[in-house]
Design a protein around this motif. Structure first.
Motif, PDB file in Angstrom:
ATOM      1  N   LYS A 119       0.837  -1.205   0.000  1.00  0.00           N
ATOM      2  CA  LYS A 119       0.000   0.000   0.000  1.00  0.00           C
ATOM      3  C   LYS A 119       0.872   1.255   0.000  1.00  0.00           C
ATOM      4  O   LYS A 119       0.602   2.207  -0.751  1.00  0.00           O
ATOM      5  N   ASP A 120       1.919   1.259   0.829  1.00  0.00           N
ATOM      6  CA  ASP A 120       2.824   2.404   0.863  1.00  0.00           C
ATOM      7  C   ASP A 120       3.516   2.593  -0.477  1.00  0.00           C
ATOM      8  O   ASP A 120       3.692   3.724  -0.947  1.00  0.00           O
ATOM      9  N   PHE A 121       3.899   1.485  -1.111  1.00  0.00           N
ATOM     10  CA  PHE A 121       4.562   1.579  -2.400  1.00  0.00           C
ATOM     11  C   PHE A 121       3.645   2.204  -3.446  1.00  0.00           C
ATOM     12  O   PHE A 121       4.039   3.096  -4.185  1.00  0.00           O
ATOM     13  N   ARG A 122       2.388   1.727  -3.496  1.00  0.00           N
ATOM     14  CA  ARG A 122       1.438   2.294  -4.470  1.00  0.00           C
ATOM     15  C   ARG A 122       1.183   3.766  -4.193  1.00  0.00           C
ATOM     16  O   ARG A 122       1.107   4.583  -5.114  1.00  0.00           O
ATOM     17  N   ARG A 123       1.045   4.117  -2.911  1.00  0.00           N
ATOM     18  CA  ARG A 123       0.791   5.511  -2.547  1.00  0.00           C
ATOM     19  C   ARG A 123       1.979   6.388  -2.939  1.00  0.00           C
ATOM     20  O   ARG A 123       1.811   7.467  -3.531  1.00  0.00           O
ATOM     21  N   LYS A 124       3.189   5.940  -2.662  1.00  0.00           N
ATOM     22  CA  LYS A 124       4.376   6.711  -3.012  1.00  0.00           C
ATOM     23  C   LYS A 124       4.553   6.820  -4.517  1.00  0.00           C
ATOM     24  O   LYS A 124       4.949   7.865  -5.031  1.00  0.00           O
ATOM     25  N   LYS A 125       4.253   5.743  -5.243  1.00  0.00           N
ATOM     26  CA  LYS A 125       4.370   5.781  -6.702  1.00  0.00           C
ATOM     27  C   LYS A 125       3.375   6.777  -7.287  1.00  0.00           C
ATOM     28  O   LYS A 125       3.699   7.537  -8.186  1.00  0.00           O
ATOM     29  N   LEU A 126       2.152   6.776  -6.772  1.00  0.00           N
ATOM     30  CA  LEU A 126       1.152   7.728  -7.249  1.00  0.00           C
ATOM     31  C   LEU A 126       1.579   9.154  -6.939  1.00  0.00           C
ATOM     32  O   LEU A 126       1.425  10.053  -7.768  1.00  0.00           O
ATOM     33  N   ALA A 127       2.141   9.369  -5.766  1.00  0.00           N
ATOM     34  CA  ALA A 127       2.589  10.709  -5.404  1.00  0.00           C
ATOM     35  C   ALA A 127       3.744  11.159  -6.291  1.00  0.00           C
ATOM     36  O   ALA A 127       3.847  12.339  -6.638  1.00  0.00           O
ATOM     37  N   ARG A 128       4.620  10.223  -6.688  1.00  0.00           N
ATOM     38  CA  ARG A 128       5.747  10.584  -7.548  1.00  0.00           C
ATOM     39  C   ARG A 128       5.296  10.904  -8.957  1.00  0.00           C
ATOM     40  O   ARG A 128       5.814  11.809  -9.586  1.00  0.00           O
ATOM     41  N   THR A 129       4.345  10.138  -9.481  1.00  0.00           N
ATOM     42  CA  THR A 129       3.970  10.298 -10.881  1.00  0.00           C
ATOM     43  C   THR A 129       2.875  11.330 -11.091  1.00  0.00           C
ATOM     44  O   THR A 129       2.596  11.709 -12.214  1.00  0.00           O
ATOM     45  N   SER A 130       2.241  11.783 -10.046  1.00  0.00           N
ATOM     46  CA  SER A 130       1.143  12.736 -10.181  1.00  0.00           C
ATOM     47  C   SER A 130       1.687  14.141 -10.366  1.00  0.00           C
ATOM     48  O   SER A 130       2.709  14.515  -9.794  1.00  0.00           O
ATOM     49  N   ALA A 131       0.973  14.934 -11.167  1.00  0.00           N
ATOM     50  CA  ALA A 131       1.398  16.306 -11.392  1.00  0.00           C
ATOM     51  C   ALA A 131       0.939  17.223 -10.261  1.00  0.00           C
ATOM     52  O   ALA A 131       1.559  18.242 -10.004  1.00  0.00           O
ATOM     53  N   ILE A 132      -0.145  16.867  -9.592  1.00  0.00           N
ATOM     54  CA  ILE A 132      -0.687  17.685  -8.503  1.00  0.00           C
ATOM     55  C   ILE A 132      -0.344  16.996  -7.184  1.00  0.00           C
ATOM     56  O   ILE A 132      -0.564  15.801  -7.039  1.00  0.00           O
ATOM     57  N   PRO A 133       0.201  17.717  -6.214  1.00  0.00           N
ATOM     58  CA  PRO A 133       0.558  17.096  -4.944  1.00  0.00           C
ATOM     59  C   PRO A 133      -0.664  16.528  -4.228  1.00  0.00           C
ATOM     60  O   PRO A 133      -1.770  17.058  -4.327  1.00  0.00           O
ATOM     61  N   SER A 134      -0.445  15.438  -3.496  1.00  0.00           N
ATOM     62  CA  SER A 134      -1.558  14.767  -2.819  1.00  0.00           C
ATOM     63  C   SER A 134      -2.159  15.648  -1.725  1.00  0.00           C
ATOM     64  O   SER A 134      -3.380  15.621  -1.512  1.00  0.00           O
ATOM     65  N   TRP A 135      -1.348  16.454  -1.024  1.00  0.00           N
ATOM     66  CA  TRP A 135      -1.909  17.317   0.015  1.00  0.00           C
ATOM     67  C   TRP A 135      -2.855  18.342  -0.599  1.00  0.00           C
ATOM     68  O   TRP A 135      -3.859  18.700  -0.011  1.00  0.00           O
ATOM     69  N   TYR A 136      -2.562  18.804  -1.823  1.00  0.00           N
ATOM     70  CA  TYR A 136      -3.424  19.772  -2.483  1.00  0.00           C
ATOM     71  C   TYR A 136      -4.736  19.111  -2.903  1.00  0.00           C
ATOM     72  O   TYR A 136      -5.809  19.703  -2.801  1.00  0.00           O
ATOM     73  N   LYS A 137      -4.642  17.861  -3.366  1.00  0.00           N
ATOM     74  CA  LYS A 137      -5.852  17.137  -3.747  1.00  0.00           C
ATOM     75  C   LYS A 137      -6.765  16.931  -2.541  1.00  0.00           C
ATOM     76  O   LYS A 137      -7.977  17.128  -2.617  1.00  0.00           O
TER      77      LYS A 137
END
Length: 170
Positions: A119-137
């Motif tokens: 789960k941490d790996f998927r979350r970190k991968k999504l955060a790395r590849t996303s253009a918008i930061p997760s905290w902003y989302k």
């Protein structure tokens, strides 16, 4: 230097004309000119040699400073490398350094740990590849998964409104 004006040069020329005589004055003037030129060249050579010696001394001093700096750096680097080597040797010889098992294959991880890591790996991968930061989302309520309009209609279409056969638009 000696300040020779036009009046002083004229006075020297008149005295030289009287003392030397008109027939030998051009020879004496040529000889005086060549001697004066030689003296100027000699003085320029001496000045350039002195400046070269000064520059050479400065270069020697700079070379010595650079060698001192390089030797200091080499000594500090060697000291740091030896410290790291000793730390690695002590960590390598101690099988349970900082409470971590030396051989991770002896104790396999349990399924909960594997799920958490995945789960941490998927979350970190999504955060790395996303253009918008997760905290902003999270803060602004942005969707993290976007679907097309046709997929949204198919997903939210009421069960009774589905048609049996598709009708052509034309």
């Amino acid at each position: 230097m000696i300040d020779l004006g036009l009046s002083k040069l004229a006075l020297i020329g008149v005295v030289a004309l009287i003392v030397v005589g008109p027939e030998r004055l051009p020879k004496v003037a040529r000889m005086a000119g060549t001697l004066f030129g030689r003296a100027q060249r000699y003085l320029n050579e001496v000045k350039s040699e002195v400046s070269r010696e000064i520059e050479l001394e400065e270069l020697r001093k700079m070379q010595k400073d650079m060698q001192d700096t390089a030797s200091n750096f080499e000594q500090s680097f060697a000291k740091d490398v030896s410290e790291v080597q000793s730390d690695l040797k002590s960590a390598w010889s101690d099988p349970t350094h900082d409470g971590v098992s030396a051989d991770p294959l002896r104790e396999p991880p349990n399924p909960e740990q594997i799920a958490v890591k995945a789960k941490d790996f998927r979350r970190k991968k999504l955060a790395r590849t996303s253009a918008i930061p997760s905290w902003y989302k999270r803060h602004n309520g942005y969707r993290t998964h976007v679907i097309s309009g046709a997929a949204r209609v198919a997903k939210y279409r009421p069960a009774g409104a589905a048609r049996k056969s598709p009708v052509s638009f034309y």
